[in-house]
Design an enzyme around this catalytic site. Sequence first.
Site, short mmCIF file in Angstrom:
data_model
loop_
_atom_site.label_atom_id
_atom_site.label_comp_id
_atom_site.label_asym_id
_atom_site.label_seq_id
_atom_site.Cartn_x
_atom_site.Cartn_y
_atom_site.Cartn_z
N SER A 119 0.84 -1.27 0.04
CA SER A 119 -0.03 -0.13 -0.08
C SER A 119 0.82 1.20 0.10
O SER A 119 1.73 1.41 -0.87
CB SER A 119 -1.11 0.05 1.26
N GLU A 218 -1.87 -2.45 -8.12
CA GLU A 218 -3.22 -2.96 -7.34
C GLU A 218 -3.57 -1.60 -6.56
O GLU A 218 -2.86 -0.40 -6.44
CB GLU A 218 -2.78 -4.14 -6.25
N HIS A 285 -5.24 -5.67 -1.52
CA HIS A 285 -5.87 -5.13 -0.18
C HIS A 285 -6.93 -6.21 -0.17
O HIS A 285 -7.87 -5.91 0.87
CB HIS A 285 -6.41 -3.67 -0.54
#
Length: 314
Positions: A119, A218, A285
């Site tokens: 992330s 992502e 995630h």
Amino acid sequence: MPAVPLPARPAVRPPALRPGDTVLLVSPSGPTRPDRVARGVELLTGWGLRPVLAPNAYARRGYLAGDDALRAADLNAAFADPTVRGVLCTRGGYGAQRVVDAIDMSAVRRDPKVVAGFSDITALQLALWRGARLATVHGPGAAWLDERTPPASAESLRTALMHPEPVVLHRLPTEETAPVLVPGTATGPLIGGNLCLLTHSLGTPDMPDLAGAILLVEDVAEPPYKVDRMLTHLRRAGALAGLAGVAVGQFTDCADGWTIGVAEVLAERLGDLGVPVLGGLPIGHGVGQLTVPVGVPATLDVAAGTLTVSPAVC
């Protein structure tokens, strides 16, 4: 003497973690939850590792895990301490970009060690790739949530941290991005991670040269039009020119009120690049997130539905 072009410099693989090794748990981005970190500590201890909280791991300043100086100090202490063999980020959130310029890259180069996270941690991983050519691990943070990262997720992370063997990920037809496919095979270093952080690295020293690379993307909670905007930005900036292929992970909670979905946007914006694209990979995630090394050679095989990645550790 002119700098050696980045593509000519091989990735640096740190030693694999071994039972008894100390790993420092750091929070370079957003504030973390002690209850989830406690679960992560339990997990790491069960693998024979010795997890230690960084001095400022639980610091908090609004949406940041403490002041920039504190977060940078924890990272630099981890990189400089020879007894620390791994640096595991507790979570993402926001804030890593604010401290990456303060990292002592000479310490990283002197004593390469495993760095894991995802992330917002993509910003840290890109900086370490630029400054030390360090291969890193894109996987769950130490603030563990069993509902999202079940035993298969834990085993995937353990393997990537502790075993120098290739990682093979398979396309899952149940993933929302599974329809995003362009046939072919590709080889090259796997570079990237979170799409938002990659896009916001444009114009900084940390934006990698993606020529010849397999791009990993992502994201979470980004509506389709924002995903479109980010990919369009990367295209217009020339960042996607010369790609070898694209590995598409999970785009979680990205739906909004429009009739176009995120998979359709990804297929449109990536499908005409002239390179193989493989969606449906459980990286990101979503529930069942798996771990993948980044910065190391990889092979994308769309027909087989596989992404095979060299280990990040030696």
